[in-house]
Structures are given as structure tokens and as C-alpha cells.
Motif scaffolding. Structure first.
Motif, PDB file in Angstrom:
ATOM      1  N   PHE A   1     -13.955  -7.903   6.133  1.00 24.27           N
ATOM      2  CA  PHE A   1     -13.441  -7.282   4.910  1.00 24.27           C
ATOM      3  C   PHE A   1     -12.914  -8.360   3.976  1.00 24.27           C
ATOM      4  O   PHE A   1     -12.443  -9.406   4.418  1.00 24.27           O
TER       5      PHE A   1
ATOM      6  N   ILE B   1      -3.378  -2.824  -2.813  1.00 23.87           N
ATOM      7  CA  ILE B   1      -4.446  -3.543  -2.110  1.00 23.87           C
ATOM      8  C   ILE B   1      -5.618  -2.604  -1.853  1.00 23.87           C
ATOM      9  O   ILE B   1      -5.416  -1.442  -1.472  1.00 23.87           O
ATOM     10  N   ASN B   2      -6.826  -3.117  -2.044  1.00 22.67           N
ATOM     11  CA  ASN B   2      -8.056  -2.392  -1.717  1.00 22.67           C
ATOM     12  C   ASN B   2      -8.893  -3.255  -0.784  1.00 22.67           C
ATOM     13  O   ASN B   2      -8.976  -4.468  -0.960  1.00 22.67           O
ATOM     14  N   ASP B   3      -9.552  -2.618   0.181  1.00 24.03           N
ATOM     15  CA  ASP B   3     -10.380  -3.318   1.163  1.00 24.03           C
ATOM     16  C   ASP B   3     -11.853  -3.077   0.873  1.00 24.03           C
ATOM     17  O   ASP B   3     -12.273  -1.929   0.697  1.00 24.03           O
TER      18      ASP B   3
ATOM     19  N   GLU C   1      -5.642  -7.725  11.692  1.00 21.87           N
ATOM     20  CA  GLU C   1      -6.440  -8.471  10.715  1.00 21.87           C
ATOM     21  C   GLU C   1      -6.646  -9.889  11.240  1.00 21.87           C
ATOM     22  O   GLU C   1      -5.823 -10.770  11.028  1.00 21.87           O
TER      23      GLU C   1
ATOM     24  N   ARG D   1       0.869  -1.175   0.000  1.00 28.72           N
ATOM     25  CA  ARG D   1       0.000   0.000   0.000  1.00 28.72           C
ATOM     26  C   ARG D   1       0.907   1.226   0.000  1.00 28.72           C
ATOM     27  O   ARG D   1       1.669   1.407  -0.932  1.00 28.72           O
TER      28      ARG D   1
ATOM     29  N   SER E   1     -10.047  -8.155   1.123  1.00 27.44           N
ATOM     30  CA  SER E   1      -9.015  -7.292   0.560  1.00 27.44           C
ATOM     31  C   SER E   1      -8.538  -7.912  -0.741  1.00 27.44           C
ATOM     32  O   SER E   1      -8.194  -9.096  -0.783  1.00 27.44           O
ATOM     33  N   TYR E   2      -8.533  -7.093  -1.805  1.00 29.86           N
ATOM     34  CA  TYR E   2      -8.123  -7.530  -3.136  1.00 29.86           C
ATOM     35  C   TYR E   2      -6.825  -6.841  -3.499  1.00 29.86           C
ATOM     36  O   TYR E   2      -6.625  -5.677  -3.148  1.00 29.86           O
TER      37      TYR E   2
END
Length: 156
Positions: A102, A125-127, A69, A48, A104-105
Motif C-alpha cells: 500500500f 489518510i487514504n490507503d 504496517e 483517521r 498511504s497518502y
């Protein structure tokens, strides 16, 4: 004595897939010390907007990550490979300490030295907040079972 982490570059499709699965298995262990051994002593990361250098910082970063996480489960999938480089896409599911789930991708670009240690890792990364009933990764914590669907099979 130098460290060697097979499979070694240059990668074939099969050896790249083995490297991806080994990385997935390591991360699903949620053991920062174990995971750090797949990286060179001076490995450089961008995760990130966080920049990391070396195994000690990798261990520190992952320790904090898995403290936040919770019930982390990850699937990685080979996207492309060439010589000593591999690109993967991944998704992982987790929840925070308030019970918010979540998915995360992300995508990662990896570069390896001749001994098979990762010297560079660039992760975007996107959540996505999800409800608990939208979860797709239900295996017991640890290694993803071989029969569990891949990202593509899950439509992710």
C-alpha cells in the motif's frame, strides 16, 4: 524541569522544514517510545477515525500500527506554517502480513507549545493498494537518505 524540543515556535521556513524532517526521521525509526517524546504529555491526536490522548496512548497506537504496517517507509513534506502551527503532506509505503503493498497518502495539521512539543496532531489518510513493482521508497529501513527524492520530486 520542562522538556524542550527545538526548533521552537514561532517557526520560520527553515525551522519548520527542520521540524518536519525531524518528525519524518522519528517515524521512520518505527520506535514508538522515541516518537512519543516529540509530543506533549497530554497531546491530542485524531488519526483517521481514532482519537488519542497522551504519550501512553501514542505508544500503544504506534506499537499496533507498526505491527500491522510492515517495512514502513515515510516521506513528509512541508505544506504551510504560521507561528506555532505546521501543515504537512506525506506518503508512506508498507505491506501487510499477506504481502499486499500500500501507499498511504495524507495531510497533517500540527500545533506546538512554546517548548516545541506537539500538542495537537490531526491526520487524514487514504490507503492505495499498489503492486510491489510500483513501490517508490526503496531505501534501507530507517532514516530516508538525504539524496532520496522528495514527494514533489517523485510526482506524488
Amino acid at each position: 524541569m520542562s522538556e524542550v524540543r527545538p526548533p521552537l515556535p514561532p517557526f520560520t521556513r527553515d525551522s519548520a522544514m527542520q521540524k518536519v524532517r525531524a518528525a519524518e526521521d522519528g517515524w521512520n525509526s518505527r520506535d514508538p517510545q522515541r516518537v512519543s517524546l516529540a509530543y506533549s504529555a497530554d497531546s491530542r491526536w485524531r488519526n483517521r477515525a481514532t482519537f488519542i490522548r497522551g504519550r501512553a496512548e501514542i505508544v500503544e497506537f504506534l506499537t499496533g500500527k507498526w505491527r500491522r504496517e510492515l517495512d514502513y517507509r515515510l516521506i513528509k513534506e512541508l505544506w504551510a506554517f504560521d507561528g506555532s502551527r505546521i501543515a504537512v503532506r506525506f506518503a508512506y509505503e508498507w505491506h501487510d502480513d499477506s504481502g499486499n503493498w500500500f501507499r498511504s497518502y495524507g495531510n497533517e495539521n500540527w500545533a506546538f507549545d512554546d517548548n516545541g512539543l506537539m500538542v495537537e496532531r490531526h491526520a487524514s489518510i487514504n490507503d492505495l493498494p499498489i503492486r510491489e513493482d510500483q513501490r517508490l521508497f526503496h531505501w534501507p529501513l530507517g532514516r530516508r537518505p538525504d539524496e532520496h527524492p522528495s514527494l514533489s520530486e517523485l510526482g506524488l
